[in-house]
Design a protein around this motif. Structure first.
Motif, PDB file in Angstrom:
ATOM      1  N   TYR A 179       0.848  -1.189   0.000  1.00  0.00           N
ATOM      2  CA  TYR A 179       0.000   0.000   0.000  1.00  0.00           C
ATOM      3  C   TYR A 179       0.888   1.245   0.000  1.00  0.00           C
ATOM      4  O   TYR A 179       1.886   1.305   0.729  1.00  0.00           O
ATOM      5  CB  TYR A 179      -0.884   0.054   1.252  1.00  0.00           C
ATOM      6  CG  TYR A 179      -1.913  -1.051   1.347  1.00  0.00           C
ATOM      7  CD1 TYR A 179      -3.077  -1.022   0.586  1.00  0.00           C
ATOM      8  CD2 TYR A 179      -1.725  -2.129   2.219  1.00  0.00           C
ATOM      9  CE1 TYR A 179      -4.024  -2.041   0.675  1.00  0.00           C
ATOM     10  CE2 TYR A 179      -2.666  -3.149   2.322  1.00  0.00           C
ATOM     11  CZ  TYR A 179      -3.807  -3.097   1.542  1.00  0.00           C
ATOM     12  OH  TYR A 179      -4.742  -4.093   1.638  1.00  0.00           O
ATOM     13  N   ALA A 181       0.031   5.264   0.478  1.00  0.00           N
ATOM     14  CA  ALA A 181      -1.061   6.197   0.792  1.00  0.00           C
ATOM     15  C   ALA A 181      -0.526   7.611   0.933  1.00  0.00           C
ATOM     16  O   ALA A 181       0.628   7.820   1.336  1.00  0.00           O
ATOM     17  CB  ALA A 181      -1.757   5.771   2.087  1.00  0.00           C
ATOM     18  N   GLN A 230     -10.293   4.325   1.240  1.00  0.00           N
ATOM     19  CA  GLN A 230      -9.512   5.243   2.075  1.00  0.00           C
ATOM     20  C   GLN A 230      -9.272   4.690   3.479  1.00  0.00           C
ATOM     21  O   GLN A 230      -8.245   4.977   4.092  1.00  0.00           O
ATOM     22  CB  GLN A 230     -10.233   6.595   2.171  1.00  0.00           C
ATOM     23  CG  GLN A 230     -10.267   7.348   0.841  1.00  0.00           C
ATOM     24  CD  GLN A 230     -11.099   8.616   0.934  1.00  0.00           C
ATOM     25  OE1 GLN A 230     -12.281   8.564   1.235  1.00  0.00           O
ATOM     26  NE2 GLN A 230     -10.470   9.754   0.684  1.00  0.00           N
ATOM     27  N   PRO A 239      -6.206   8.505   4.880  1.00  0.00           N
ATOM     28  CA  PRO A 239      -5.548   9.113   3.713  1.00  0.00           C
ATOM     29  C   PRO A 239      -6.563   9.433   2.625  1.00  0.00           C
ATOM     30  O   PRO A 239      -7.633   8.825   2.543  1.00  0.00           O
ATOM     31  CB  PRO A 239      -4.561   8.042   3.260  1.00  0.00           C
ATOM     32  CG  PRO A 239      -5.114   6.763   3.776  1.00  0.00           C
ATOM     33  CD  PRO A 239      -5.820   7.094   5.058  1.00  0.00           C
ATOM     34  N   VAL A 242      -5.179   5.843  -1.624  1.00  0.00           N
ATOM     35  CA  VAL A 242      -4.427   4.629  -1.279  1.00  0.00           C
ATOM     36  C   VAL A 242      -4.294   3.764  -2.530  1.00  0.00           C
ATOM     37  O   VAL A 242      -5.298   3.339  -3.106  1.00  0.00           O
ATOM     38  CB  VAL A 242      -5.122   3.805  -0.169  1.00  0.00           C
ATOM     39  CG1 VAL A 242      -4.263   2.587   0.187  1.00  0.00           C
ATOM     40  CG2 VAL A 242      -5.395   4.652   1.059  1.00  0.00           C
TER      41      VAL A 242
END
Length: 504
Positions: A179, A181, A230, A239, A242
Motif C-alpha cells: 500500500y 497512501a 480510504q 488518507p 491509497v
C-alpha cells in the motif's frame, strides 16, 4: 537520418526541462506507430549519458557551495525529473520481460524510499515505511523499486506543500500486498478510471507516465494494481488516496528453472553461455562429453549445447548417448569446422540446430536458445500403422524411382505432384524434393513438415549442399539425402534408415 518532428520536439523539450511540452510531444510520438516508439526509446536511452554528466557536475558545484541551494537545487530537481521521464518512457516502449528470482520485497521498497528521500523536492514530505523482511515474491528487484518510487513520486507531486506519505507492506491471506497512501487532495472522480493510462494526470508537476509504468511492472509480476478504500490502513484521519499492489500468493511453488547444459573444453565459451543465459535458466557446465554424460545420468536437462570436436567422446556421440538416456533430449551442436557429413549425421541424430563458431552475433545465439527452451519438448509417439509415404515430387521419372525405392523398403508411395494437398490420415512419413517446383526450397520443407503431421520427413536434393542440409536440420527433417537415382537400392537403404525401418 532525419528525426521525426514529434521526436525532435520531445528532445527539445527535455533539453529545456519543459515538462508540459515534453508530455505533449511524447503523446504525439506515441501516435506515430510502433517504429517511432522504438526509435524514441533508443534515442532517450542515449540521452541518459549527457543527463548523467549534467547531474554529476551539478552535484560537484553543490559540494563547492556547501549544498544544493537556490537555482542549483532547482537544476538538480529538473535533471532528476528528466531522468524519470526517460526511464518511464523506455520502460513503456520495451517489450522485453526482465528476469525474475525469489526476493524479499522489503529490499527494493526501502531502496525506493531512500532514492525518494534524497530528492530535494521530497524534503517537504513526511515519509513512513513499514516493510517487514519476511515477505517474498518471485520478481525483479529493480522493477519493484521503480514501481514503488513511481508511486511515491506520484503521491508527492499530488501535494503542493508539506504532506505525508505512508508505505505499508503486509499480507492479505496468502497474497503479499503493498500500500502507498498519501494525505493529498485525492484523485478527481472523472480521472479515477483512467489514471493508469499514459499522460493522464491530475498533477501539474507529474509526467503522466509514472502510473502507466506501474501498471506495466505489475503485469510483468502477475500482480493487480488499483485504488483501495480510504479506510484500508485505519489511520486517523484516513488518507485521501491509497494505491494497492496485490501480488500472487507466495504459497504457490515457484516455477521450475529450466536447465541448460553447455559442453565445451574451452572455459571462455562456457563462461559466455553462463553470462548469456544465467539469469534466465540454470546453466550447467561440462568440459568433456564424458563429464556431460555423468551429469545427464544424475538428472535430465531441457537443452544441451555442445561443441562437436570434444576431447574423447565427440559432440555427435554425446547427442546419440543423450537420446538413448532420454528420448526427448534436445541438442544444439557447435563447430568451427562445419562439413556436409557432420551436418547429415546431426540430422539423423535429431539435432535441433547447428551453430557455427565464431558466433557472428551473440544476441542471435541467445534468441535461438530462448526459442528452443520455450518450445515444447518433442513427444515420443508410436510409429503409425500406415505404410503410406507421401512423396512431394513433380518430375514423373524421379517420382517413379523414389516410389520403387520405397517399395523395396516395404512402404507404399503416394506421389503428390502439386502443392494442393489432400488431407488424409497421418502418413508413415514424407519424402519431399528440395527442388519441388510448386514450393521450392524452404517452402518445400514447410510443406513436407505440415504434410507429415508429426511423422518423420526426409528431404531429397539433386545437389546436396551445406545450405540444404542446414535448412533441413533447422526445419526438423529426419534426413537430407542426395537423390541417388542411379542406385535405387542405395536410396531405399537410406530412406529405411531415415524412417527407422530395417534394411530390406
Amino acid at each position: 537520418m532525419e528525426i521525426p518532428a514529434p521526436l525532435a520536439q520531445l528532445l527539445q523539450a527535455l533539453d529545456a526541462g519543459d515538462l508540459p511540452a515534453a508530455r505533449a510531444a511524447a503523446a504525439a510520438l506515441q501516435r506515430t506507430g510502433a517504429h517511432s516508439v522504438q526509435l524514441a526509446a533508443e534515442v532517450l536511452h542515449e540521452l541518459r549519458q549527457p543527463l548523467l554528466g549534467v547531474k554529476a557536475y551539478a552535484q560537484l558545484l553543490a559540494e563547492d557551495g556547501g549544498g544544493p541551494t537556490g537555482p542549483l537545487r532547482l537544476l538538480l530537481a529538473q535533471v532528476e525529473r528528466m531522468e524519470q521521464i526517460v526511464s518511464d518512457y523506455i520502460r513503456l516502449a520495451s517489450e522485453r520481460h526482465a528476469p525474475q528470482q525469489r526476493l524479499s520485497l522489503a529490499a527494493p521498497i526501502w531502496a525506493a524510499a531512500k532514492l525518494f528521500s534524497v530528492n530535494p523536492d521530497s524534503a517537504r514530505i513526511s515519509l513512513e515505511v513499514e516493510a517487514p523482511e519476511d515477505i517474498t515474491i518471485q520478481g525483479n528487484a529493480r522493477l519493484i523499486e521503480q514501481l514503488t518510487l513511481n508511486l511515491l513520486n506520484n503521491a508527492r507531486d499530488a501535494m503542493a506543500g508539506r504532506g505525508r506519505v505512508k508505505v505499508v507492506l503486509t499480507r492479505d491471506g496468502a497474497h503479499p500486498v503493498l500500500y502507498v497512501a498519501d494525505w493529498g487532495p485525492g484523485i478527481p472522480d472523472e480521472l479515477r478510471e483512467r489514471i493508469f493510462e499514459p499522460y493522464v494526470t491530475a498533477s501539474k508537476r507529474g509526467t503522466g507516465l509514472g502510473l502507466a509504468v506501474c501498471r506495466r511492472i505489475a503485469q510483468e509480476h502477475h500482480a493487480q494494481i488499483g485504488l483501495a478504500p480510504q479506510g484500508t490502513l485505519r489511520d486517523v484521519p484516513p488518507p485521501a488516496t491509497v494505491f494497492r499492489v496485490l501480488f500472487p500468493p507466495t504459497d504457490v511453488a515457484p516455477p521450475r528453472r529450466q536447465r541448460l547444459l553447455v559442453v565445451d573444453d574451452e572455459t571462455i565459451i562456457r563462461m559466455v553461455f553462463r553470462d548469456l543465459m544465467g539469469k534466465e535458466c540454470e546453466v550447467i557446465e561440462a568440459a568433456s562429453g564424458e563429464e556431460a554424460l555423468d551429469l545427464l545420468r544424475e538428472a535430465p536437462v531441457d537443452l544441451i549445447v555442445t561443441d562437436k570436436n570434444l576431447p574423447g567422446l565427440s559432440g555427435l556421440e554425446l547427442a546419440q548417448q543423450a537420446r538413448r538416456l532420454y528420448s526427448t533430449s534436445r541438442v544444439i551442436l557447435m563447430t568451427g569446422y562445419p562439413s556436409l557429413v557432420t551436418t547429415q549425421q546431426a540430422l539423423e541424430l535429431g539435432v535441433v540446430d547447428y551453430l557455427l563458431k565464431p558466433f557472428d552475433d551473440i544476441r542471435e545465439v541467445r534468441t535461438l536458445l530462448r526459442a528452443t527452451l520455450a518450445a515444447p519438448p518433442p513427444s515420443v509417439t508410436a510409429a503409425p500403422a500406415a505404410r503410406r509415404v507421401d512423396v512431394l515430387e513433380d518430375n514423373p521419372t524421379t517420382a517413379a524411382q523414389i516410389a520403387e525405392a520405397l517399395e523395396l523398403a516395404g512402404l507404399e508411395a503416394r506421389v503428390l505432384p502439386t502443392a494442393e494437398l489432400i488431407a488424409l490420415e497421418p502418413p508413415a512419413g514424407v519424402v519431399v524434393s528440395w527442388d519441388f517446383a510448386p514450393a521450392y526450397g524452404r517452402k518445400a520443407l514447410e510443406l513436407g513438415k505440415a504434410l507429415a503431421q508429426g511423422a518423420p520427413f526426409v528431404v531429397l536434393a539433386e545437389h546436396l549442399t551445406m545450405e540444404t542440409a542446414l535448412e533441413s536440420l533447422r526445419a526438423g527433417a529426419a534426413a537430407c539425402l542426395p537423390k541417388l537415382l542411379s542406385d535405387t537400392t542405395a536410396l531405399s537403404r537410406e530412406l529405411s534408415r531415415a524412417f527407422k525401418k530395417g534394411v530390406p
